[in-house]
Design a protein around this motif. Structure first.
Motif, PDB file in Angstrom:
ATOM      1  N   HIS A 115      -7.301  -4.760   2.584  1.00  0.00           N
ATOM      2  CA  HIS A 115      -6.987  -3.885   3.719  1.00  0.00           C
ATOM      3  C   HIS A 115      -8.188  -2.997   3.970  1.00  0.00           C
ATOM      4  CE1 HIS A 115      -5.073  -1.081   6.429  1.00  0.00           C
ATOM      5  NE2 HIS A 115      -5.369  -0.085   5.606  1.00  0.00           N
ATOM      6  N   ARG A 122       0.843  -1.201   0.000  1.00  0.00           N
ATOM      7  CA  ARG A 122       0.000   0.000   0.000  1.00  0.00           C
ATOM      8  C   ARG A 122       0.879   1.252   0.000  1.00  0.00           C
ATOM      9  NH1 ARG A 122      -1.682  -2.719   4.490  1.00  0.00           N
ATOM     10  NH2 ARG A 122      -1.092  -0.959   5.793  1.00  0.00           N
ATOM     11  N   SER A 154     -10.549   1.610   1.360  1.00  0.00           N
ATOM     12  CA  SER A 154      -9.999   0.269   1.556  1.00  0.00           C
ATOM     13  C   SER A 154      -9.479  -0.286   0.241  1.00  0.00           C
ATOM     14  CB  SER A 154     -11.071  -0.662   2.120  1.00  0.00           C
ATOM     15  OG  SER A 154     -11.566  -0.168   3.348  1.00  0.00           O
TER      16      SER A 154
END
Length: 804
Positions: A595, A400, A610
């Motif tokens: 996530h 991420r 997300s």
């Protein structure tokens, strides 16, 4: 596997007579009115000739009394009991063998049966059965209630006061000899007459066979109220057995074209319990209940626990045998599973003695399975026992990007409090004042308060020796829509309920208060699942969408769907301790990393913060749609169970990304439910018990599988499941099974037995979904949640009734 020890040619057909065989002797008719008794320990010895009947002998049977071998023979004039040892001594002394007449002029006897102690004999004549003493020849009683001639009678081996009879009226009756009355009467079982029966002492069952190849297994409890446990068809089992052999050899047998294929009815002529023998899978004796079935075209070995055919010994497969079609069988068990079979030919006056060793046949089948499916022989285990490989899909990670944030500058910037630049702030530049610690010496000594741990409604330990749920606790009516999926949270405090109207209800475990309603799907919610951390849950629908909801949030944090998925989601769940999302979509098994970002932006609410990313995709080997899916999320596990529309069952090794094992023909229909023994955080089980799992299919009951042995170990089919997909579940203690049923009931089974313990009835529609509370089986948290198709869900447990 099978050997012919000797053959005897009679002067007339013996196919309509009851013949007899025991581990030490066998007897054959001679001249119609005489008998020849052979000593199986020494076949070269001259047979013992028994004379005394004036009419044609129609039935004979062996028994034992105080270690002495007895033979009972019957004709229209006499019923005689012979002591084989005394008769042999008389012949050795130059005398004629003599027996004891125990009955005269009772009619044409078609069947004889000894009790286990050898003190009484049952003789079937017409539609009545006569009970005689084997020594004094007294007529104890005559029982008559059937509407047609009797075909067989058997004494209960563990209770000699109980007798069971079968008749051509297609029913059986259980008699109480003390009361001389019927204590149980069955319904009409088949369109063909029932011709044989047997008691199985190990499993306490009563088994009946008919002339059209049907077999019914009934439980035989203390109150003699028989319940149907399983129904088998020899012809269907044999066809499935042939398909299994073709799967093992990967080729069909080449049948010669010059020999015509003749289909015959596999009538159940005789049955016998097979003694335990060494099994390469169990490594112990006595683990399986096996039954020999003598049919018109051969001998069959059936596993009563699973209703599977283990071995088929057909006459046409061995042309060297003297018998091509059987008219009557007499099967006797020998040592280490060895069987002695006396069989009479149907069309020729021939009687043959066969010796069968089932261990060779069964072990040969197991070795063939190991060779064909060698990947599982290394040992499969649900609990992860090896580290993940370097290239394993389970090592995937979600990268991420961190949000852009302004860098912090070190130090405190000097800022003026006034506009004049010459005056500086004293508050920013002066050092803070500090107060040194000084202990208090005048504090009174007070006793420490003992904090008692509050005991809530959820128990700390799930009882492993409790009874099965049988008491109703609560009944709650929900929306007028079928319940498609239900699941308890890991702590047992909440229940998710996916409905057919595309909504999800969240209840407290005691069904009190108003539920939380979640909407967003456009079709029925096929799957709901709680995460292991209980901070989020997911819902999947047939509209090809999946949503991940934070606990207590009215909006989903992740929405997967649209053009991403090309097929409806048949099953979805969290996997590998909440690291992945596992989806079954069409013929593909999808693994997603995700996530969840719980932060909200009021301006850009539509933007999903997300992240979700596909980590791997696996397609079925046969390119068929996946109908059911199951994996354990409570601990690390490499294995994922999936079933296909082609009736196959596969074990996926996610560590290697390949199929570890496969059952090509697990059920007769496609599997719609896979339930693993996942246990609970509140229950303690042995690690090996997690290798057990259940599969359910329409019209084919529930099967219990063991990954260690790579086979089905038990079958449950007391519940009614003809058209609806009724689910099943295992209790946290691993001792009970719950199943839905179409007779408006939920069934509770004992894992170690084929018969059901309780039949929970509280509704007016089909019970589709069942679930056990993982924390407690009584009072505030009920043990079983069951949901009807269009009615109400309810709770059942062990404790007292909770008022509604």
């Amino acid at each position: 596997m099978i050997a012919e020890k000797f053959t005897f040619t009679c002067d007339q057909l013996s196919s309509h007579r009851q013949i007899a065989c025991c581990p030490t002797h066998c007897v054959t008719p001679h001249g119609g009115k005489n008998l020849l008794c052979y000593n199986l320990k020494d076949l070269n010895q001259e047979p013992l000739a028994l004379t005394g009947h004036h009419g044609e002998i129609s039935a004979m049977v062996f028994g034992s009394l105080d270690t002495q071998v007895l033979l009972c023979s019957a004709s229209a004039d006499y019923i005689i009991v012979w002591n084989i040892e005394l008769c042999q001594k008389r012949v050795d002394d130059g005398l004629i063998a003599a027996g004891t007449v125990i009955g005269t002029l009772l009619g044409d006897v078609v069947y004889l049966a000894f009790c286990s102690s050898g003190e009484r004999v049952a003789a079937c004549t017409g539609n009545r059965v006569n009970i005689l003493t084997s020594q004094q020849g007294e007529l104890v009683c005559t029982l008559s209630a059937h509407l047609a001639p009797l075909t067989a009678a058997e004494f209960c081996p563990w209770d000699e006061e109980i007798l069971a009879t079968t008749s051509e009226d297609r029913s059986f009756k259980v008699w109480d000899l003390k009361a001389e009355a019927v204590c149980y009467q069955s319904f009409v079982l088949s369109a063909s007459p029932l011709i044989c029966c047997i008691f199985v002492e190990k499993s306490r069952q009563f088994i009946v066979g008919s002339s059209d190849g049907q077999i019914w297994c009934f439980s035989f409890p203390i109150d003699h109220n028989c319940h149907l446990v399983a129904k088998m068809d020899i012809d269907k089992m044999y066809k499935r057995y042939l398909r299994q052999q073709e799967t093992i050899t990967q080729q069909k047998e080449a049948k010669p074209s010059d020999q015509p294929i003749v289909e015959t009815t596999k009538a159940v002529l005789s049955m016998a319990v097979c003694l335990p023998f060494y099994d390469i899978h169990d490594h112990t004796k006595g683990q399986r209940s096996l039954l020999w079935i003598g049919s018109s075209d051969g001998l069959y070995l059936v596993d009563l626990d699973t209703s599977d055919l283990l071995t088929a010994l057909c006459f046409r497969d061995d042309p060297a045998l003297s018998v091509a079609m059987a008219g009557c069988w007499s099967i006797s068990s020998g040592a280490e599973g060895q069987m002695l079979c006396l069989v009479s030919s149907l069309f020729t006056p021939t009687v043959a003695l066969l010796e069968v060793r089932p261990a060779d046949a069964v072990l040969g089948l197991c070795q063939s399975l190991e060779k064909a499916l060698g990947s599982w022989s290394e040992g499969l285990s649900v609990i992860q026992s090896s580290p993940t490989l370097s290239g394993s899909p389970l090592n995937a990670d979600l990268k991420r990007k961190e949000p852009n944030r302004p860098e912090r500058k070190g130090g405190v910037k000097e800022q003026p409090l006034v506009f004049q630049t010459r005056v500086k702030s004293s508050g920013y530049s002066s050092s803070p004042r500090r107060t040194m610690f000084s202990p208090k010496t005048n504090v009174e000594n007070r006793p420490k308060e003992t904090h008692r741990r509050k005991v809530g409604p959820i128990l700390r330990d799930y009882p492993t020796d409790g009874r099965a749920p049988s008491v109703p606790h609560q009944l709650l009516r929900v929306a007028n829509a079928p319940v498609c999926s239900i699941q308890y949270s890991g702590d047992g405090k909440q229940i998710l309920c996916g409905l057919g109207d595309s909504s999800v209800f969240s209840y407290e475990s005691n069904l009190t208060g108003s539920p939380a309603v979640y909407t967003g799907h456009n079709s029925a919610v096929s799957s709901v699942d709680w995460s292991h951390c209980r901070q989020r849950w997911l819902s999947a629908s047939r509209d090809r969408t999946l949503r991940v909801w934070p606990s207590g949030s009215p909006e989903p944090a992740i929405t997967l769907g649209g053009d991403t998925l090309s097929h409806p989601i048949s099953a979805a769940q969290f996997y590998y301790l909440d690291k992945f999302l596992l989806l079954a979509c069409g013929d593909s098994l999808l693994l997603y990393l995700y996530h969840v970002d719980n932060t909200h932006d009021d301006i850009k609410r539509y933007k999903q913060r997300s992240v979700i990313k596909r980590a791997a995709r696996f397609r079925t080997t046969t390119a068929t749609d996946i109908t059911a899916l199951s994996a354990i999320n409570d601990f690390y596990s490499h294995l994922v169970l999936q079933s296909g529309a082609d009736r196959s069952l596969q074990v996926m090794d996610m560590n290697q990304g390949s199929v570890a094992s496969e059952w090509p023909d697990a059920h007769s229909r496609a599997i719609h439910c896979i339930a693993q023994n996942k246990g609970s955080a509140f229950a303690t089980q042995s690690p090996d018990s997690h290798n057990l799992f259940l599969t359910s299919a329409v019209t084919d009951g529930i099967r219990l599988w063991d990954l260690r042995t790579h086979r089905c170990v038990r079958r449950y089919e007391n519940h009614v499941n003809r058209c609806h997909a009724c689910d099943s579940a295992m209790s946290p203690c691993g001792r009970f099974i719950a199943s839905g049923s179409e007779d408006n009931c939920a069934y509770i089974y004992d894992l170690r037995s084929n018969r059901f313990l309780h039949k929970l009835h509280r509704g007016s529609d089909t019970v589709l979904r069942v679930a056990f509370n993982p924390a407690t089986p009584e009072k505030h948290g009920a043990a079983t949640w069951w949901a009807h198709g269009k009615r109400a869900p309810g709770l059942w447990g062990r404790g007292p009734l909770i008022p509604r």
